[in-house]
Design a protein around this motif. Structure first.
Motif, PDB file in Angstrom:
ATOM      1  N   LYS A  78       0.835  -1.202   0.000  1.00 37.01           N
ATOM      2  CA  LYS A  78       0.000   0.000   0.000  1.00 37.01           C
ATOM      3  C   LYS A  78       0.868   1.250   0.000  1.00 37.01           C
ATOM      4  O   LYS A  78       0.624   2.192  -0.760  1.00 37.01           O
ATOM      5  CB  LYS A  78      -0.905   0.024   1.233  1.00 37.01           C
ATOM      6  N   CYS A  82       0.997   3.937  -3.081  1.00 35.65           N
ATOM      7  CA  CYS A  82       0.600   5.338  -2.867  1.00 35.65           C
ATOM      8  C   CYS A  82       1.773   6.282  -3.119  1.00 35.65           C
ATOM      9  O   CYS A  82       1.595   7.357  -3.705  1.00 35.65           O
ATOM     10  CB  CYS A  82       0.047   5.516  -1.457  1.00 35.65           C
ATOM     11  N   THR A 107      -7.578  12.675  -9.885  1.00 33.15           N
ATOM     12  CA  THR A 107      -8.830  12.070  -9.410  1.00 33.15           C
ATOM     13  C   THR A 107      -8.757  10.545  -9.503  1.00 33.15           C
ATOM     14  O   THR A 107      -9.143   9.840  -8.557  1.00 33.15           O
ATOM     15  CB  THR A 107     -10.023  12.602 -10.225  1.00 33.15           C
ATOM     16  N   ALA A 110      -6.255   9.308  -6.865  1.00 31.67           N
ATOM     17  CA  ALA A 110      -6.822   9.434  -5.516  1.00 31.67           C
ATOM     18  C   ALA A 110      -7.875   8.363  -5.266  1.00 31.67           C
ATOM     19  O   ALA A 110      -7.927   7.773  -4.175  1.00 31.67           O
ATOM     20  CB  ALA A 110      -7.416  10.833  -5.328  1.00 31.67           C
ATOM     21  N   ALA A 111      -8.714   8.084  -6.261  1.00 29.24           N
ATOM     22  CA  ALA A 111      -9.727   7.037  -6.118  1.00 29.24           C
ATOM     23  C   ALA A 111      -9.068   5.670  -5.928  1.00 29.24           C
ATOM     24  O   ALA A 111      -9.495   4.871  -5.083  1.00 29.24           O
ATOM     25  CB  ALA A 111     -10.655   7.022  -7.331  1.00 29.24           C
ATOM     26  N   THR A 112      -8.020   5.416  -6.685  1.00 28.35           N
ATOM     27  CA  THR A 112      -7.292   4.157  -6.551  1.00 28.35           C
ATOM     28  C   THR A 112      -6.665   4.042  -5.170  1.00 28.35           C
ATOM     29  O   THR A 112      -6.741   2.989  -4.527  1.00 28.35           O
ATOM     30  CB  THR A 112      -6.206   4.043  -7.641  1.00 28.35           C
ATOM     31  N   ALA A 113      -6.057   5.127  -4.700  1.00 26.75           N
ATOM     32  CA  ALA A 113      -5.439   5.122  -3.372  1.00 26.75           C
ATOM     33  C   ALA A 113      -6.495   4.895  -2.288  1.00 26.75           C
ATOM     34  O   ALA A 113      -6.261   4.138  -1.341  1.00 26.75           O
ATOM     35  CB  ALA A 113      -4.682   6.429  -3.135  1.00 26.75           C
ATOM     36  N   CYS A 114      -7.645   5.540  -2.432  1.00 30.16           N
ATOM     37  CA  CYS A 114      -8.728   5.351  -1.444  1.00 30.16           C
ATOM     38  C   CYS A 114      -9.174   3.895  -1.397  1.00 30.16           C
ATOM     39  O   CYS A 114      -9.342   3.320  -0.315  1.00 30.16           O
ATOM     40  CB  CYS A 114      -9.910   6.262  -1.764  1.00 30.16           C
ATOM     41  N   TYR A 115      -9.349   3.293  -2.560  1.00 32.51           N
ATOM     42  CA  TYR A 115      -9.744   1.883  -2.605  1.00 32.51           C
ATOM     43  C   TYR A 115      -8.684   1.025  -1.917  1.00 32.51           C
ATOM     44  O   TYR A 115      -8.982   0.177  -1.073  1.00 32.51           O
ATOM     45  CB  TYR A 115      -9.948   1.420  -4.050  1.00 32.51           C
ATOM     46  N   LEU A 117      -6.318   1.840   0.229  1.00 26.19           N
ATOM     47  CA  LEU A 117      -6.152   2.092   1.662  1.00 26.19           C
ATOM     48  C   LEU A 117      -7.316   1.591   2.508  1.00 26.19           C
ATOM     49  O   LEU A 117      -7.171   1.407   3.719  1.00 26.19           O
ATOM     50  CB  LEU A 117      -5.912   3.585   1.908  1.00 26.19           C
ATOM     51  N   THR A 118      -8.459   1.356   1.881  1.00 29.84           N
ATOM     52  CA  THR A 118      -9.594   0.820   2.636  1.00 29.84           C
ATOM     53  C   THR A 118      -9.606  -0.714   2.692  1.00 29.84           C
ATOM     54  O   THR A 118     -10.481  -1.298   3.340  1.00 29.84           O
ATOM     55  CB  THR A 118     -10.936   1.324   2.077  1.00 29.84           C
TER      56      THR A 118
END
Length: 122
Positions: A78, A82, A107, A110-115, A117-118
């Motif tokens: 991760k 990132c 965008t 950031a969406a990929t990183a959010c996925y 990291l969750t």
């Protein structure tokens, strides 16, 4: 006769993904885990023998198992992913990419990183 062309395509994609994963083991800038997971997915569709080999591989097998059982990604993967996304976006900025390109790419990253990291860490 021969095997369906879809299986051949999945097999080729599995080998390419596995090759990228192997390169990622030696090259710190290329993350290994996403390519291992892709290789496992494609191999499961096109080459059961290669899929079994990946599943039992001492380096790749645990990442595949963690993903399949818990959808978990190693914390180090991760962090590397990132970090590389940040470096990629910064390079676009430094090279003078347009605001639209920076916005769209930013965008998506950031969406990929959010996925990522969750997902649970392993």
């Amino acid at each position: 006769m021969g095997e369906p062309s879809g299986k051949t395509g999945f097999r080729i994609l599995a080998y390419i993904s596995a090759g990228m994963a192997v390169i990622g083991v030696a090259l710190p800038l290329l993350p290994t885990t996403p390519f291992v997971l892709l290789a496992a997915f494609f191999a499961s569709k096109g080459s059961p023998a290669f899929a079994r080999w990946l599943d039992t591989h001492p380096r790749f097998g645990p990442a595949i198992e963690n993903w399949r059982l818990r959808r978990a990604v190693p914390a180090s993967a991760k962090a590397l992913a990132c970090g590389m996304m940040t470096v990629s976006w910064a390079m676009l900025l430094l090279m003078g990419a347009s605001l639209m390109v920076l916005g769209i790419v930013g965008t998506c990253l950031a969406a990929t990183a959010c996925y990522l990291l969750t997902r649970p860490s392993c």
